[in-house]
Write a protein that holds these residues in place. Structure first.
Motif, PDB file in Angstrom:
ATOM      1  N   PHE A 282       0.827  -1.201   0.000  1.00 35.82           N
ATOM      2  CA  PHE A 282       0.000   0.000   0.000  1.00 35.82           C
ATOM      3  C   PHE A 282       0.868   1.262   0.000  1.00 35.82           C
ATOM      4  O   PHE A 282       0.644   2.177  -0.792  1.00 35.82           O
ATOM      5  N   TRP A 283       1.860   1.309   0.897  1.00 35.35           N
ATOM      6  CA  TRP A 283       2.698   2.503   0.982  1.00 35.35           C
ATOM      7  C   TRP A 283       3.541   2.700  -0.272  1.00 35.35           C
ATOM      8  O   TRP A 283       3.760   3.826  -0.714  1.00 35.35           O
ATOM      9  N   ILE A 284       3.993   1.615  -0.874  1.00 32.97           N
ATOM     10  CA  ILE A 284       4.740   1.721  -2.135  1.00 32.97           C
ATOM     11  C   ILE A 284       3.849   2.301  -3.230  1.00 32.97           C
ATOM     12  O   ILE A 284       4.270   3.169  -3.993  1.00 32.97           O
ATOM     13  N   LEU A 285       2.599   1.814  -3.301  1.00 37.28           N
ATOM     14  CA  LEU A 285       1.668   2.344  -4.302  1.00 37.28           C
ATOM     15  C   LEU A 285       1.335   3.802  -4.054  1.00 37.28           C
ATOM     16  O   LEU A 285       1.224   4.599  -4.995  1.00 37.28           O
ATOM     17  N   VAL A 286       1.184   4.199  -2.802  1.00 41.82           N
ATOM     18  CA  VAL A 286       0.895   5.603  -2.476  1.00 41.82           C
ATOM     19  C   VAL A 286       2.062   6.491  -2.866  1.00 41.82           C
ATOM     20  O   VAL A 286       1.874   7.555  -3.472  1.00 41.82           O
ATOM     21  N   ILE A 287       3.254   6.063  -2.561  1.00 40.59           N
ATOM     22  CA  ILE A 287       4.446   6.852  -2.900  1.00 40.59           C
ATOM     23  C   ILE A 287       4.625   6.923  -4.404  1.00 40.59           C
ATOM     24  O   ILE A 287       4.935   7.977  -4.971  1.00 40.59           O
ATOM     25  N   ALA A 288       4.401   5.798  -5.095  1.00 35.46           N
ATOM     26  CA  ALA A 288       4.544   5.782  -6.553  1.00 35.46           C
ATOM     27  C   ALA A 288       3.478   6.665  -7.222  1.00 35.46           C
ATOM     28  O   ALA A 288       3.765   7.335  -8.230  1.00 35.46           O
ATOM     29  N   ALA A 289       2.270   6.672  -6.687  1.00 32.82           N
ATOM     30  CA  ALA A 289       1.209   7.498  -7.251  1.00 32.82           C
ATOM     31  C   ALA A 289       1.472   8.986  -7.039  1.00 32.82           C
ATOM     32  O   ALA A 289       1.051   9.820  -7.840  1.00 32.82           O
ATOM     33  N   GLY A 290       2.174   9.301  -5.955  1.00 32.38           N
ATOM     34  CA  GLY A 290       2.468  10.693  -5.652  1.00 32.38           C
ATOM     35  C   GLY A 290       3.629  11.249  -6.459  1.00 32.38           C
ATOM     36  O   GLY A 290       3.832  12.458  -6.511  1.00 32.38           O
ATOM     37  N   SER A 291       4.387  10.395  -7.100  1.00 35.44           N
ATOM     38  CA  SER A 291       5.552  10.857  -7.850  1.00 35.44           C
ATOM     39  C   SER A 291       5.210  11.349  -9.224  1.00 35.44           C
ATOM     40  O   SER A 291       4.372  10.964  -9.901  1.00 35.44           O
TER      41      SER A 291
END
Length: 85
Positions: A76-85
């Motif tokens: 989840f946190w990886i997807l959130v960080i990737a989406a924010g980039s």
């Protein structure tokens, strides 16, 4: 005072995994952490009632739920960080 459990031939109490359950609850995925805390509490309860197999199963379940929570939380946190980039 009775001799230690390992001297009497009894199995030691299985780990409760409380610290890991709390970390999963606070940092990764609260639902999995809450479920793991439930199983963690069952370890001591079952152990005190003489249900060794139940305590071992609760310990194993707590660990599995914690590991799943860590995996889902990290994803989840990886997807959130990737989406924010």
């Amino acid at each position: 005072m009775p001799p230690p459990s390992h001297v009497r031939g009894e199995e030691p109490k299985p780990p409760t995994h409380w610290p890991l359950s709390i970390v999963v609850f606070l940092l990764f995925w609260f639902l999995f952490g809450a479920i793991a805390m439930y199983y963690s509490s069952q370890v001591t309860t079952r152990w005190r009632n003489g249900d060794v197999a139940g305590a071992q199963q609760a310990s194993k379940s707590a660990l599995i739920v914690n590991l799943i929570g860590i995996g889902v939380g990290l994803l989840f946190w990886i997807l959130v960080i990737a989406a924010g980039s």
